[in-house]
Scaffold this motif. Sequence first.
Motif, PDB file in Angstrom:
ATOM      1  N   UNK B  82       5.559  11.670  -3.048  1.00 59.30           N
ATOM      2  CA  UNK B  82       4.563  10.596  -2.983  1.00 59.30           C
ATOM      3  C   UNK B  82       4.366   9.964  -4.350  1.00 59.30           C
ATOM      4  N   UNK B  83       4.240  10.826  -5.332  1.00 58.52           N
ATOM      5  CA  UNK B  83       3.977  10.354  -6.684  1.00 58.52           C
ATOM      6  C   UNK B  83       5.167   9.515  -7.187  1.00 58.52           C
ATOM      7  N   UNK B  85       7.328   7.938  -5.314  1.00 56.76           N
ATOM      8  CA  UNK B  85       7.334   6.658  -4.577  1.00 56.76           C
ATOM      9  C   UNK B  85       6.364   5.680  -5.209  1.00 56.76           C
ATOM     10  N   UNK B  86       5.190   6.216  -5.560  1.00 57.55           N
ATOM     11  CA  UNK B  86       4.160   5.353  -6.135  1.00 57.55           C
ATOM     12  C   UNK B  86       4.628   4.735  -7.435  1.00 57.55           C
ATOM     13  N   UNK B  91       7.895  -1.258  -2.460  1.00 55.73           N
ATOM     14  CA  UNK B  91       8.137  -1.526  -1.045  1.00 55.73           C
ATOM     15  C   UNK B  91       7.762  -2.957  -0.692  1.00 55.73           C
ATOM     16  N   UNK B 110      -4.783  -2.346  -7.954  1.00 55.40           N
ATOM     17  CA  UNK B 110      -4.919  -1.071  -7.237  1.00 55.40           C
ATOM     18  C   UNK B 110      -3.993  -0.002  -7.825  1.00 55.40           C
ATOM     19  N   UNK B 114      -5.192   3.611  -9.219  1.00 56.16           N
ATOM     20  CA  UNK B 114      -4.740   4.905  -8.699  1.00 56.16           C
ATOM     21  C   UNK B 114      -4.133   5.745  -9.802  1.00 56.16           C
ATOM     22  N   UNK B 156       4.018  -7.850  -5.968  1.00 59.32           N
ATOM     23  CA  UNK B 156       3.347  -6.555  -5.962  1.00 59.32           C
ATOM     24  C   UNK B 156       4.371  -5.424  -6.120  1.00 59.32           C
TER      25      UNK B 156
END
Lengths: 353, 224
Positions: B82-83, B85-86, B91, B110, B114, B156
């Motif tokens: 997850x990290x 990917x972030x 995407x 955002x 995060x 983004x």
Amino acid sequence: MFLAFKELKYTKSKFALIISVIILISYLVYFLTSLAYGLASSYTNAVTKWEANHLILTVDSNDNMMMSFMNETQFMETEVSGDKAKLGLFPAVINNPGAENVLESRLNVYLFGVENDSFIKPANYNISGNQVIVDEKLMKSGYQVGDLIGISGSDLLLEIIGFSSKTTYQTAPVIFMELSAWQAHRYGSQTPPNLYSGIVVRGQVNNVSEDLLTYSVDKYIQTLPGYTAQVLTFSIMIVFLIIIVAFVLGIFIYVLTIQKTSMFGVMKAQGISNFYIGSSVVLQTNILVAIGIIVGFILTVITEVFLKDIVPLASNMLFISIITVAFFLFAIFGALFSVKAVLKIDPLKAIGG
Amino acid sequence: MKKAIIEMKSVTKDFLQGDNVISALKETNFTAYEGELIAIVGPSGSGKSTFLTILGGLQKPTTGAVLLNGEPFSNLPIKEKSKIRLEQIGFILQASNLIPFLTVTEQMVLYNKITKTKVNKDWMQALFTNLDVEKLKDKYPNELSGGERQRSAIAKALYHNPHVIFADEPTASLDTKKAYEVVKLLAEETKAQKKATIMVTHDERMLEFCDKVYMIVDGVLSLR
């Protein structure tokens, strides 16, 4: 957090609806709490004001102080470490002989017979003969220092020489008389028996005669007619309302969460953690609860100011704090269902091929 | 020698359906180098999304491994994936890519919130200019047209400077002119920022902008 606040800002109207529900319920809960506390206090104010630990009545009285008759020997035989005081208790109906309509001025009161040197007398000055200290409630009924009070069914006239605050018993104002004057009225004789109703003890009770019963003050309060039933009823109402809030809020937030399933899926696909999304949901719930109960509380305070003379409202910081904490805990509990739903969302669904 | 950014080494993916084993992805080797825009085409149900989700770390391969920047990726714990990917993957998804209650600018902020990092104003401004979304920066997604939305989504996806960009049908809801614009931009940014961009598409018109086109049929990946 960023996400929680931005969404609240963007979907104001949706959240305003939820907040208004919380406002109404929290208003009701706070209002009921201060009503419950106010009523309970007006039952017991005069008793708690003694700051005493124990009350001694006769066994024969069956918890009813008015049916307890005690004599001087029993007082002497009662050994305490601390302080003890004789108390006479008798109900009466008073009227205002100076009023235009004397009948309309009738009022239920309790006559407390106290000795001048006892710690249960609410003021420092001596009272003798027909002089009395009365609860300030009577001030609101138009009495002033120096006024005379008539007792229905009797020729006795009492003269108000002072007021005391927070001295109500079973919601009726208390009139403090000197014990011998109280005895004269109670037994309708100029040479009354030297009897009184109970002994109030500040400190420990070491020894009492066998025909007497010692109550802790809390225990005695619970024996007051209707007191326990009333407190219990209010408590159940308040507890259920808080649980209802948890459900209403939980369902609202859950529906909103389910509506956002695909968005959360996309967010998770992009690597935004369950923790971030979940805590955003919980934070949002807390913000809603906070706004709701602050407004609800302000409404309660305003109501108290306007209704204080009609309804016995009283705030107690301890109860308010407990209820506020309970609101938050139950709301978070409701929000946890949504967090669980968030955890279950599969980011795979975000990428449809 | 161009740098390999994301690689699949002998990856297969099987699903159990009842008692039958369905082979969604046959043994696949795949490499995306920096500056490459790669298209994946194929009919529905051919394994395109299985391919993309394994590459993106959303599913584990049955056998084989995915490497990101030469480091093992597919077999890391879910939280670490997850990290990654972030931080390293961007995407661009079909429709619901943008968060509805954030403005275009806030979509990017955002990421900083995060990761508790500072907002990179210059880079954001550069993206706004490059992708022509300057005028849109304070608008919410539902105030944007389809093309504007996809341009914002590209901005983004590029904002946090990922190594890889996954684009899932980025032109699905666009007319030809808008679709060309979007893919052209994507190709340009891929080259300029030295990203590897992997685009799943149905849209044959877009293939001319791509460096490589792969075809998936029945779980078999082949270069076209």
